[in-house]
Write a protein that holds these residues in place. Structure first.
Motif, PDB file in Angstrom:
ATOM      1  N   LEU A 152       0.811  -1.214   0.000  1.00 47.45           N
ATOM      2  CA  LEU A 152       0.000   0.000   0.000  1.00 47.45           C
ATOM      3  C   LEU A 152       0.843   1.262   0.000  1.00 47.45           C
ATOM      4  N   ARG A 153       2.066   1.175   0.537  1.00 45.79           N
ATOM      5  CA  ARG A 153       2.929   2.358   0.624  1.00 45.79           C
ATOM      6  C   ARG A 153       3.671   2.655  -0.681  1.00 45.79           C
ATOM      7  N   PRO A 155       2.819   3.723  -4.319  1.00 45.24           N
ATOM      8  CA  PRO A 155       1.740   4.132  -5.229  1.00 45.24           C
ATOM      9  C   PRO A 155       1.967   3.735  -6.677  1.00 45.24           C
ATOM     10  N   HIS A 182      -2.341   6.041   8.931  1.00 47.41           N
ATOM     11  CA  HIS A 182      -1.637   5.757   7.673  1.00 47.41           C
ATOM     12  C   HIS A 182      -2.488   4.823   6.814  1.00 47.41           C
ATOM     13  N   TRP A 183      -2.991   3.789   7.429  1.00 50.54           N
ATOM     14  CA  TRP A 183      -3.835   2.803   6.732  1.00 50.54           C
ATOM     15  C   TRP A 183      -5.004   3.486   6.030  1.00 50.54           C
ATOM     16  N   THR A 185      -5.620   6.706   5.443  1.00 49.51           N
ATOM     17  CA  THR A 185      -5.253   7.766   4.497  1.00 49.51           C
ATOM     18  C   THR A 185      -4.715   7.195   3.192  1.00 49.51           C
ATOM     19  N   LEU A 186      -3.826   6.212   3.281  1.00 50.64           N
ATOM     20  CA  LEU A 186      -3.236   5.638   2.079  1.00 50.64           C
ATOM     21  C   LEU A 186      -4.273   4.890   1.247  1.00 50.64           C
ATOM     22  N   ALA A 189      -6.305   7.463  -0.538  1.00 49.00           N
ATOM     23  CA  ALA A 189      -5.501   8.079  -1.602  1.00 49.00           C
ATOM     24  C   ALA A 189      -5.417   7.169  -2.825  1.00 49.00           C
ATOM     25  N   ARG A 190      -5.177   5.859  -2.609  1.00 51.02           N
ATOM     26  CA  ARG A 190      -5.073   4.938  -3.732  1.00 51.02           C
ATOM     27  C   ARG A 190      -6.395   4.892  -4.517  1.00 51.02           C
TER      28      ARG A 190
END
Length: 267
Positions: A152-153, A155, A182-183, A185-186, A189-190
């Motif tokens: 996930l980190r 992109p 983080h989980w 938000t990411l 975002a994806r």
């Protein structure tokens, strides 16, 4: 871009506390969740990362021998209910162990993805080998991209899958506290940057020294939260609207407006 989604999809997630090294207990938990979700009309169900074993590192060689039989049990449920199931299991091949996500479409194994980015902070790279290719799977529901947890980190991986026509990203995970924000938000975002749906299945409960917060998510192509779990065992279900995704992509044509000739090959 390829036509990515064939229809509206009822997507489900089975979030549960993985019993470390206990394949029998975890399989029964997963099968019960699949039956419940199928009864609610789910067409796609995502299970957590390494859901049959957890990270029982010292036992993984032995536990990997159970994976073929576990896949057979999943295939039977998928065939009976015409489900697409995605989940990550330990795989043994050529003397190496992999964290592999399998996609089963109505009883047939159609996708096999080995985790690309191993989480060295937790020692994953000391026990498991990394994969070497991305995975976008054509299914009866449309094209599904598959990633696992730490992926996930990165992109670039998700943009590549989107360009290959993925309409849904399925992401099994074991994402622990205290990185809840983080989980969330990411994942959002994806979904937003690639204008696709995300089905992210985390585990919950305590395994050894790690405390997992759950918070599994079903996200729209706009990044809106369609369903979100708490910190305990639960089933999630929501509908992914193909029309909404296509409308959003036409309103904000990010893929048409890309400038790949400027970006070049990143170092």
């Amino acid at each position: 871009m390829k036509q990515a989604l064939n229809q509206d999809i009822v997507a489900g997630i089975a979030q549960f506390n993985i019993q470390l090294g206990d394949c029998d207990a975890n399989l029964q938990t997963a099968l019960a969740a699949l039956e419940r979700l199928a009864g609610q009309g789910a067409q796609l169900v995502v299970l957590p990362e390494m859901w049959s074993t957890g990270y029982a590192y010292r036992q993984l060689d032995q536990l990997a021998q159970r994976t073929p039989a576990i896949l057979t049990a999943l295939a039977e449920v998928a065939r009976r209910h015409q489900l697409v199931i995605v989940g990550s299991l330990v795989e043994q091949d050529g003397g190496r162990l992999y964290n592999s996500a399998y996609t089963i479409d109505a009883g047939t194994l159609v996708g096999h993805y080995r985790k690309l980015h191993l989480f060295s902070t937790m020692g994953e790279d000391r026990f498991l080998a990394a994969g070497d290719r991305t995975c976008v799977v054509p299914t009866r529901l449309g094209r599904i991209g598959v990633a696992i947890c730490y992926d996930l980190r990165f992109p670039e991986l998700f943009r590549k899958m989107a360009l290959e026509g993925a309409a849904i990203i399925c992401l099994p995970a074991e994402w622990p506290k205290p990185r809840q924000e983080h989980w969330r938000t990411l994942l959002r975002a994806r979904a937003i940057e690639n204008q696709l749906f995300v089905a992210a299945a985390n585990c919950c409960g305590v395994q050894g020294k790690l405390d997992f917060f759950g918070m599994s998510l079903l996200l729209s192509a706009r990044g809106e939260v369609l369903a979100e779990a708490g910190e305990h065992d639960t089933d999630l279900i929501a509908t992914f609207s193909a029309e909404e995704m296509l409308s959003y992509r036409s309103q904000i044509p990010c893929f048409r407006d890309r400038r790949p000739e400027i970006y070049g090959t990143l170092p």
